[in-house]
Design a protein around this motif. Sequence first.
Motif, PDB file in Angstrom:
ATOM      1  N   UNK A 179       0.623  -1.304   0.070  1.00  0.00           N
ATOM      2  CA  UNK A 179      -0.138   0.126   0.069  1.00  0.00           C
ATOM      3  C   UNK A 179       0.942   1.354   0.180  1.00  0.00           C
ATOM      4  N   UNK A 180       1.924   1.354   0.902  1.00  0.00           N
ATOM      5  CA  UNK A 180       2.849   2.466   0.754  1.00  0.00           C
ATOM      6  C   UNK A 180       3.532   2.869  -0.332  1.00  0.00           C
ATOM      7  N   UNK A 181       4.048   1.700  -1.142  1.00  0.00           N
ATOM      8  CA  UNK A 181       4.612   1.907  -2.323  1.00  0.00           C
ATOM      9  C   UNK A 181       3.673   2.365  -3.495  1.00  0.00           C
ATOM     10  N   UNK A 182       2.301   1.835  -3.483  1.00  0.00           N
ATOM     11  CA  UNK A 182       1.372   2.189  -4.384  1.00  0.00           C
ATOM     12  C   UNK A 182       0.957   3.538  -4.176  1.00  0.00           C
ATOM     13  N   UNK A 183       0.627   4.011  -2.835  1.00  0.00           N
ATOM     14  CA  UNK A 183       0.425   5.316  -2.536  1.00  0.00           C
ATOM     15  C   UNK A 183       1.461   6.398  -2.939  1.00  0.00           C
ATOM     16  N   UNK A 184       2.728   5.833  -2.779  1.00  0.00           N
ATOM     17  CA  UNK A 184       3.726   6.738  -3.242  1.00  0.00           C
ATOM     18  C   UNK A 184       3.829   7.156  -4.866  1.00  0.00           C
ATOM     19  N   UNK A 185       3.589   6.035  -5.530  1.00  0.00           N
ATOM     20  CA  UNK A 185       3.497   6.335  -6.977  1.00  0.00           C
ATOM     21  C   UNK A 185       2.510   6.868  -7.315  1.00  0.00           C
ATOM     22  N   UNK A 186       1.094   6.862  -6.446  1.00  0.00           N
ATOM     23  CA  UNK A 186      -0.196   7.647  -6.837  1.00  0.00           C
ATOM     24  C   UNK A 186       0.442   9.342  -6.460  1.00  0.00           C
ATOM     25  N   UNK A 187       1.122   9.335  -5.526  1.00  0.00           N
ATOM     26  CA  UNK A 187       1.146  10.730  -5.056  1.00  0.00           C
ATOM     27  C   UNK A 187       2.268  11.200  -6.199  1.00  0.00           C
ATOM     28  N   UNK A 188       3.247  10.506  -6.696  1.00  0.00           N
ATOM     29  CA  UNK A 188       3.892  11.324  -7.759  1.00  0.00           C
ATOM     30  C   UNK A 188       3.246  11.506  -8.961  1.00  0.00           C
ATOM     31  N   UNK A 189       2.006  10.833  -9.249  1.00  0.00           N
ATOM     32  CA  UNK A 189       1.371  11.205 -10.333  1.00  0.00           C
ATOM     33  C   UNK A 189       0.496  12.515 -10.071  1.00  0.00           C
ATOM     34  N   UNK A 190       0.555  13.110  -8.736  1.00  0.00           N
ATOM     35  CA  UNK A 190      -0.343  14.064  -8.384  1.00  0.00           C
ATOM     36  C   UNK A 190      -1.675  13.993  -7.688  1.00  0.00           C
ATOM     37  N   UNK A 191      -2.065  12.635  -7.269  1.00  0.00           N
ATOM     38  CA  UNK A 191      -3.027  12.272  -6.350  1.00  0.00           C
ATOM     39  C   UNK A 191      -2.891  12.718  -5.194  1.00  0.00           C
ATOM     40  N   UNK A 192      -3.975  13.135  -4.453  1.00  0.00           N
ATOM     41  CA  UNK A 192      -3.964  13.610  -2.777  1.00  0.00           C
ATOM     42  C   UNK A 192      -3.956  12.358  -1.961  1.00  0.00           C
ATOM     43  N   UNK A 193      -3.009  11.942  -1.465  1.00  0.00           N
ATOM     44  CA  UNK A 193      -3.032  10.750  -0.659  1.00  0.00           C
ATOM     45  C   UNK A 193      -2.262  10.749   0.861  1.00  0.00           C
ATOM     46  N   UNK A 194      -1.806  12.262   1.143  1.00  0.00           N
ATOM     47  CA  UNK A 194      -1.136  12.298   2.354  1.00  0.00           C
ATOM     48  C   UNK A 194      -1.981  12.002   3.586  1.00  0.00           C
ATOM     49  N   UNK A 195      -3.168  12.155   3.502  1.00  0.00           N
ATOM     50  CA  UNK A 195      -3.901  11.761   4.988  1.00  0.00           C
ATOM     51  C   UNK A 195      -4.477  10.187   4.913  1.00  0.00           C
ATOM     52  N   UNK A 196      -4.097   9.611   4.002  1.00  0.00           N
ATOM     53  CA  UNK A 196      -4.782   8.047   4.047  1.00  0.00           C
ATOM     54  C   UNK A 196      -3.801   7.203   4.645  1.00  0.00           C
TER      55      UNK A 196
END
Length: 562
Positions: A179-196
């Motif tokens: 999940x952490x790796x996936x969310x890091x990749x989403x964040x690099x795409x510009x998705x808001x994930x910091x509070x998840x």
Amino acid sequence: MADPVDLVQRHCLRLSTRLPPPPQPRCLVGARLRLPGSPLSLRCRALDASKPVAVEGDKSEEDDESYFSVISSRLSDVDYHGESTKGDLNVRREHIDALGGNGKSTLHGPIEEIAWKEAKEAETLLSDMGIADPLTLRHSPRGIFCTRTLNLRSISVIGYDMDYTLVHYNVMAWEGRAYDFGMANLKSMGFPVDDLEFDPDLVIRGLIMDKVKGNLVKADRFGYIKRVMHGTKMLSTRAVSEIYGRELVDLRKESTWEFLNTLFSVSEAVMFMQMVDKLDQGLVPPELGPLDYTGLYNAVSKALFRAHVEGQLKSEIMAEPERFVEPDPELPLALLDQKEAGKKLLLITNSDYLYTNKMMNHAFNRFLPNDMGWRDLFEMVIVSARKPEFFQISHPLYEVVTNDGLMRPCFKATSGGLYSGGSAQMVEKSLDIHGDEILYVGDHIFTDVSQSKVHLRWRTALICRELEDEFEALIQSHVQKEKLVTLIQQKEIVGDLFNQFRLALQRRTNSRPAQTVAATSMNDQELTESMQKSLIVMQRLDEKIAPLMESDGDLFNKRKIN
């Protein structure tokens, strides 16, 4: 007579026979694999190693000294379960006569009386050895749940998957890092994930993602949708009906439905459901383009796929296996018992050799006796198998020839080999076995269980760790469920009486006689008042049944409708 081989095999597969029992029992089929071994000196070859077992139809010099005979393929028949009797163990005739007349424990007389006495003695002996009897296991999450008869004596080969089968991972650690790796990749795409944050209790295997509507659905065996979660919010029954009506889930429609097959899919589903909430709240940046739920799913899938393909996660696990792997000391010994009982063991995994070797070394080697290694357990090891294609078509076969994974092309597999690729048909040919002689154990409903059965008729066992919690919930709800069943049965009886009154009144209205003499003798007012009374009783019963039904469900899923 009871078959010692069968008893040993069942004990190996169903429970730990070592004392004291392991602290965290697991179960098979909704659970991680637990195949503990037996401390008994009993082996499938003989009760006494000095007294060999004779194969029926095979005349050997030691036949006269054998206590037992084993039914060979040539002399095998079909028993009353429809299973082959190949491998069945029998007491030789002369020993049956001697046992029946030794004056200590006669086997003469009505079998019902003999069986009752022997069962009581067996129950006492099992208890003395700290082993749960089969009846007790039915009320325990530790055990095997069968959907059809399986005669292990007719099984020559037992094959195993590795991930979440022979090697169990800490779900929070493994899926949490995925999940952490996936969310890091989403964040690099510009998705808001910091509070998840990762929530492993949000989803469970067996659920289905609706990629078009952004939902997670639970369907019954016929495909009808029963419960729905949109994003992370549970929907009411009315909302479910309005959205899906009588629509059936068709997993062949891959553009819409994504089935959660394994624990690996947990992190992906958690990510998707949380991002659905973000999209609904209008928090996805417009520069990412107009996104619907399908586009959002594709972005999540791409982010997590990259995490796996780039090897970030597995590299971290290989560096710190003690952080991710939950070893089971009894499991390697159970496989050793199976090997010593005459079963050929296979390891067939999609993981590559370096990862497989690292995980198996960590999970197995320290628990094996006499400096054995995990490779010593298996007749054949196949890595990078590319299941499910492994069960359908043939890929090039390579032999792994060095500890660092160097490979060379190979055209024929042999016993004791370590290979990459190949096919299931190659395994059958090299070991000279057929489908129904192989039992394959894995955690993936489609890749491991469905395809091996559909294409090759292999016998299969599914590791389904979730059933442990489900089974515990069933036990906890036993008293409440009895009360609930009693109330429902009372409602059914009162409801049947109500229907009879209503039918009698309906027939009378249409100038036809009632269905019984008693109903015919009642006037309209008596019928109406009786119907009113029954209806009130049913409505009051519903007031009791509804909260009991809801609280019963809470034991299995505490997530409430928003």
